[in-house]
Design a protein around this motif. Structure first.
Motif, PDB file in Angstrom:
ATOM      1  N   PRO A 130      -1.947   1.035   7.130  1.00  0.00           N
ATOM      2  CA  PRO A 130      -0.508   0.984   7.432  1.00  0.00           C
ATOM      3  C   PRO A 130       0.026   2.306   7.990  1.00  0.00           C
ATOM      4  CG  PRO A 130      -0.853   1.204   5.076  1.00  0.00           C
ATOM      5  CD  PRO A 130      -2.217   1.110   5.693  1.00  0.00           C
ATOM      6  N   CYS A 148       7.556   0.408   4.922  1.00  0.00           N
ATOM      7  CA  CYS A 148       6.197  -0.077   5.121  1.00  0.00           C
ATOM      8  C   CYS A 148       6.357  -1.564   5.452  1.00  0.00           C
ATOM      9  CB  CYS A 148       5.394   0.136   3.834  1.00  0.00           C
ATOM     10  SG  CYS A 148       3.647   0.353   4.132  1.00  0.00           S
ATOM     11  N   TYR A 150       4.943  -4.611   6.239  1.00  0.00           N
ATOM     12  CA  TYR A 150       3.741  -5.461   6.235  1.00  0.00           C
ATOM     13  C   TYR A 150       3.908  -6.568   5.207  1.00  0.00           C
ATOM     14  CZ  TYR A 150       1.941  -1.408   8.704  1.00  0.00           C
ATOM     15  OH  TYR A 150       1.787  -0.394   9.602  1.00  0.00           O
ATOM     16  N   ILE A 154       2.375  -4.214  -1.409  1.00  0.00           N
ATOM     17  CA  ILE A 154       2.606  -2.802  -1.053  1.00  0.00           C
ATOM     18  C   ILE A 154       2.720  -1.959  -2.312  1.00  0.00           C
ATOM     19  CG2 ILE A 154       4.346  -1.242  -0.063  1.00  0.00           C
ATOM     20  CD1 ILE A 154       4.854  -3.535   1.997  1.00  0.00           C
ATOM     21  N   TRP A 156       3.679   1.967  -3.341  1.00  0.00           N
ATOM     22  CA  TRP A 156       4.167   3.285  -2.922  1.00  0.00           C
ATOM     23  C   TRP A 156       3.723   4.326  -3.940  1.00  0.00           C
ATOM     24  CZ3 TRP A 156       6.473   3.987   1.685  1.00  0.00           C
ATOM     25  CH2 TRP A 156       7.075   2.902   2.292  1.00  0.00           C
ATOM     26  N   GLY A 173       8.005  -6.575   4.204  1.00  0.00           N
ATOM     27  CA  GLY A 173       7.645  -5.260   3.709  1.00  0.00           C
ATOM     28  C   GLY A 173       8.643  -4.714   2.706  1.00  0.00           C
ATOM     29  N   CYS A 190       1.894   4.795   1.436  1.00  0.00           N
ATOM     30  CA  CYS A 190       2.056   3.355   1.263  1.00  0.00           C
ATOM     31  C   CYS A 190       0.659   2.743   1.324  1.00  0.00           C
ATOM     32  CB  CYS A 190       2.942   2.840   2.393  1.00  0.00           C
ATOM     33  SG  CYS A 190       2.745   1.109   2.797  1.00  0.00           S
ATOM     34  N   LEU A 192      -1.647  -0.825   1.286  1.00  0.00           N
ATOM     35  CA  LEU A 192      -1.625  -2.282   1.439  1.00  0.00           C
ATOM     36  C   LEU A 192      -2.815  -2.866   0.697  1.00  0.00           C
ATOM     37  CD1 LEU A 192      -0.822  -2.964   5.189  1.00  0.00           C
ATOM     38  CD2 LEU A 192       0.722  -2.694   3.247  1.00  0.00           C
ATOM     39  N   THR A 198      -8.101  -2.725   0.414  1.00  0.00           N
ATOM     40  CA  THR A 198      -6.870  -1.929   0.417  1.00  0.00           C
ATOM     41  C   THR A 198      -7.001  -0.824   1.465  1.00  0.00           C
ATOM     42  OG1 THR A 198      -7.709  -0.362  -1.201  1.00  0.00           O
ATOM     43  CG2 THR A 198      -6.527  -2.261  -2.067  1.00  0.00           C
ATOM     44  N   THR A 200      -4.698   2.832   2.723  1.00  0.00           N
ATOM     45  CA  THR A 200      -3.552   3.696   2.450  1.00  0.00           C
ATOM     46  C   THR A 200      -3.143   4.435   3.715  1.00  0.00           C
ATOM     47  OG1 THR A 200      -4.197   3.937   0.155  1.00  0.00           O
ATOM     48  CG2 THR A 200      -2.774   5.646   1.031  1.00  0.00           C
TER      49      THR A 200
END
Ligand SMILES: *[C@@H]1O[C@H](CO)[C@@H](O)[C@H](O)[C@H]1NC(C)=O
Length: 267
Positions: A130, A148, A150, A154, A156, A173, A190, A192, A198, A200
């Motif tokens: 992301p 972010c 998406y 998510i 953070w 998002g 952030c 995903l 995953t 970052t």
């Protein structure tokens, strides 16, 4: 004590029976490998067949092994050739280099008897790395929004590794609100997560976020000096004392105005 014992037994029975009847769900990303293994296997195993059923209900043999077959392991289907192995002792199948087409339901026949344990494999595209978008706030130079944008889950985080709670962003998002802290090395990321993989984002540092804030501070300080310069009457020798008093009181009132009009408390 007997009651606790009974509860424990009940829990065990429930766990064992639910395991026997339910499908095991496994999520993997494209390119990864998966290993599926029956919980129990007959020590006198003489044949194993792993079958794959895709979402259209089409069944193929992924890999088969028969003790009496001289060829040993056979992989009839092209989709599994070269990437599938079997451990005949444990019954474990391993498929490497997964593609979306490997997703589906896996069943295992041991000694020609289909086992109750089944595996539902979901192969998902690898999540993309992301990129955090930045949105400035109107009239608040010490606050910015990080977005972010998406559809995946998510997460953070800040530079201390703490998880921050985001707010929903439209149309998709999440965003977080970041306040100026004065530490340029603070950062935010952030991550995903699509359940299979995953990724970052690169960190976004506070020093990149509040460039405008320092411009604002410098402009404000400059403004205060201009105001002081314009409004303090020129001093004359004959009134040195009253002038000094006047200057002090004006300065105080300007300083007071200045601090109440500035957001933050840095000055
Ligand atoms: C299931 O497998 C059959 C035969 O290989 C194929 O024609 C069909 O498109 C597959 N379905 C899905 C959803 O992949």
């Amino acid at each position: 004590m007997p009651l606790r014992c009974l509860m424990l037994v009940t829990i065990c029975v429930v766990l064992i029976t639910t395991e026997a009847v339910s499908d095991e769900n496994v999520k993997k990303a494209v390119g990864e490998e998966v290993s599926l293994r029956p919980a129990r296997i007959d020590p006198l195993v003489s044949s194993i067949i792993w079958k794959h059923r895709n979402s259209s209900g089409f069944v193929v043999k992924a890999i088969e092994w028969d003790k009496d077959d001289d060829d040993g392991v056979n992989i009839p289907n092209q989709r599994f050739k070269g990437i599938t192995t079997l451990d005949e002792k444990t019954g474990q199948i391993t498929i490497t280099n997964l593609t979306v087409k490997h997703g589906g339901l896996y069943t295992i026949d041991i000694n020609n008897k289909e086992q109750e344990q089944r595996f539902n494999l979901k192969v998902m595209e690898k999540v993309l790395k992301p990129v955090i978008k930045l949105k400035k706030t109107e009239g608040n130079p010490d606050v910015v929004y990080l977005i972010c944008e998406y559809s995946e889950t998510i997460i953070w985080r800040n530079s201390s590794g703490e998880i921050l709670i985001g707010s929903l962003h439209h149309p998709k998002g999440e965003f977080i609100t970041v306040k100026f802290t004065g530490n340029p090395d603070n950062f935010y990321t952030c991550t995903l997560d699509n359940g299979a993989s995953t990724e970052t984002s690169d960190p976004v540092y506070e020093r990149e976020l509040f460039k405008d804030f320092w411009g604002f501070v410098i402009a404000s300080v400059g403004m205060v000096f201009i105001i002081l310069f314009l409004f303090i009457p020129p001093c004359h020798d004959y009134c040195a004392d009253c002038c000094r008093r006047h200057k002090t009181s004006q300065m105080q009132s300007h300083m007071w105005n200045f601090s109440t009009h500035l957001p933050g408390h840095r000055l």
